[in-house]
Design a protein around this motif. Structure first.
Motif, PDB file in Angstrom:
ATOM      1  N   VAL A  35      68.856  50.661  58.897  1.00  0.00           N
ATOM      2  CA  VAL A  35      68.710  50.384  57.473  1.00  0.00           C
ATOM      3  C   VAL A  35      67.971  49.060  57.317  1.00  0.00           C
ATOM      4  O   VAL A  35      68.334  48.047  57.935  1.00  0.00           O
ATOM      5  CB  VAL A  35      70.069  50.327  56.753  1.00  0.00           C
ATOM      6  N   THR A  37      66.795  46.357  54.406  1.00  0.00           N
ATOM      7  CA  THR A  37      67.034  45.965  53.017  1.00  0.00           C
ATOM      8  C   THR A  37      66.362  44.632  52.715  1.00  0.00           C
ATOM      9  O   THR A  37      66.210  43.788  53.593  1.00  0.00           O
ATOM     10  CB  THR A  37      68.545  45.812  52.702  1.00  0.00           C
ATOM     11  N   LYS A  39      66.854  41.654  49.674  1.00  0.00           N
ATOM     12  CA  LYS A  39      67.666  41.186  48.552  1.00  0.00           C
ATOM     13  C   LYS A  39      67.255  39.770  48.169  1.00  0.00           C
ATOM     14  O   LYS A  39      66.702  39.038  48.982  1.00  0.00           O
ATOM     15  CB  LYS A  39      69.151  41.139  48.934  1.00  0.00           C
ATOM     16  N   ARG A  46      72.860  45.177  44.674  1.00  0.00           N
ATOM     17  CA  ARG A  46      71.859  46.235  44.799  1.00  0.00           C
ATOM     18  C   ARG A  46      70.544  45.629  45.308  1.00  0.00           C
ATOM     19  O   ARG A  46      69.937  44.814  44.621  1.00  0.00           O
ATOM     20  CB  ARG A  46      71.650  46.905  43.448  1.00  0.00           C
ATOM     21  N   PRO A  47      70.102  46.030  46.494  1.00  0.00           N
ATOM     22  CA  PRO A  47      68.876  45.431  47.042  1.00  0.00           C
ATOM     23  C   PRO A  47      67.637  45.864  46.271  1.00  0.00           C
ATOM     24  O   PRO A  47      67.621  46.901  45.608  1.00  0.00           O
ATOM     25  CB  PRO A  47      68.837  45.963  48.477  1.00  0.00           C
ATOM     26  N   LYS A  50      65.838  49.398  49.840  1.00  0.00           N
ATOM     27  CA  LYS A  50      66.743  49.844  50.894  1.00  0.00           C
ATOM     28  C   LYS A  50      66.106  51.080  51.502  1.00  0.00           C
ATOM     29  O   LYS A  50      65.905  52.086  50.828  1.00  0.00           O
ATOM     30  CB  LYS A  50      68.132  50.174  50.363  1.00  0.00           C
ATOM     31  N   ARG A  51      65.767  50.988  52.759  1.00  0.00           N
ATOM     32  CA  ARG A  51      65.085  52.085  53.445  1.00  0.00           C
ATOM     33  C   ARG A  51      65.926  52.484  54.646  1.00  0.00           C
ATOM     34  O   ARG A  51      66.241  51.658  55.491  1.00  0.00           O
ATOM     35  CB  ARG A  51      63.701  51.611  53.879  1.00  0.00           C
ATOM     36  N   THR A  52      66.308  53.745  54.731  1.00  0.00           N
ATOM     37  CA  THR A  52      67.080  54.257  55.849  1.00  0.00           C
ATOM     38  C   THR A  52      66.159  54.992  56.802  1.00  0.00           C
ATOM     39  O   THR A  52      65.362  55.822  56.377  1.00  0.00           O
ATOM     40  CB  THR A  52      68.189  55.205  55.351  1.00  0.00           C
ATOM     41  N   ASP A  60      66.662  59.541  52.604  1.00  0.00           N
ATOM     42  CA  ASP A  60      65.887  58.786  51.606  1.00  0.00           C
ATOM     43  C   ASP A  60      64.443  59.276  51.486  1.00  0.00           C
ATOM     44  O   ASP A  60      63.614  58.560  50.977  1.00  0.00           O
ATOM     45  CB  ASP A  60      65.832  57.294  51.947  1.00  0.00           C
ATOM     46  N   TYR A 100      66.074  39.505  54.071  1.00  0.00           N
ATOM     47  CA  TYR A 100      66.012  40.904  54.522  1.00  0.00           C
ATOM     48  C   TYR A 100      66.856  41.023  55.787  1.00  0.00           C
ATOM     49  O   TYR A 100      67.199  40.039  56.443  1.00  0.00           O
ATOM     50  CB  TYR A 100      64.574  41.334  54.813  1.00  0.00           C
TER      51      TYR A 100
END
Length: 127
Positions: A35, A37, A39, A46-47, A50-52, A60, A100
């Protein structure tokens, strides 16, 4: 956990590539999840992004089965991870200094942070 600062230009495609090694040998990442993220700070719930990344399943809409695919993200059998943010995604990031991280979940459930640091989002002229 390693520290590494990154820089992202708004309205530009951004890519990140890394190879996960253990004892200098690239690891088979089948069954691993990653993951990524971004922020404003650690307290942000809530970032911005957010990439999985997964190997062997779709998550995603960001899965690409090739270690160096075009767009999205992937985690490959060759130990490689590849993250791409489109120019549309980077346009939505507010300029400034953010944080990040990239964390990894092994098939046995063990979670560890691979990389973290500052994420500088730069406003570009001409867009």
């Amino acid at each position: 956990m390693a520290q590494y600062d990154i820089s992202i230009d708004q309205h530009r495609t951004w890519s990140f590539y890394a190879i996960i090694k253990e004892s200098d040998v690239a690891q088979d990442l089948t069954g691993y999840n990653f993951v990524f993220t971004v922020k404003k700070d650690a307290s942000q719930k809530r970032p911005f992004i957010k990439r999985t990344l997964c190997r062997g399943n779709v998550s995603d809409g960001a899965f690409d089965p090739l270690p160096l695919g075009v767009g999205g993200a992937s985690a490959g059998e060759t130990g490689s991870i590849f993250i791409t943010l489109s120019s549309i995604e980077t346009a939505g990031l507010p300029p400034g200094k953010h944080l990040y991280d990239i964390y990894m979940t092994k098939p046995n459930g063990e979670v560890s942070t691979l990389l973290s640091g500052k994420c500088y989002v730069n406003r570009v002229i001409g867009e």
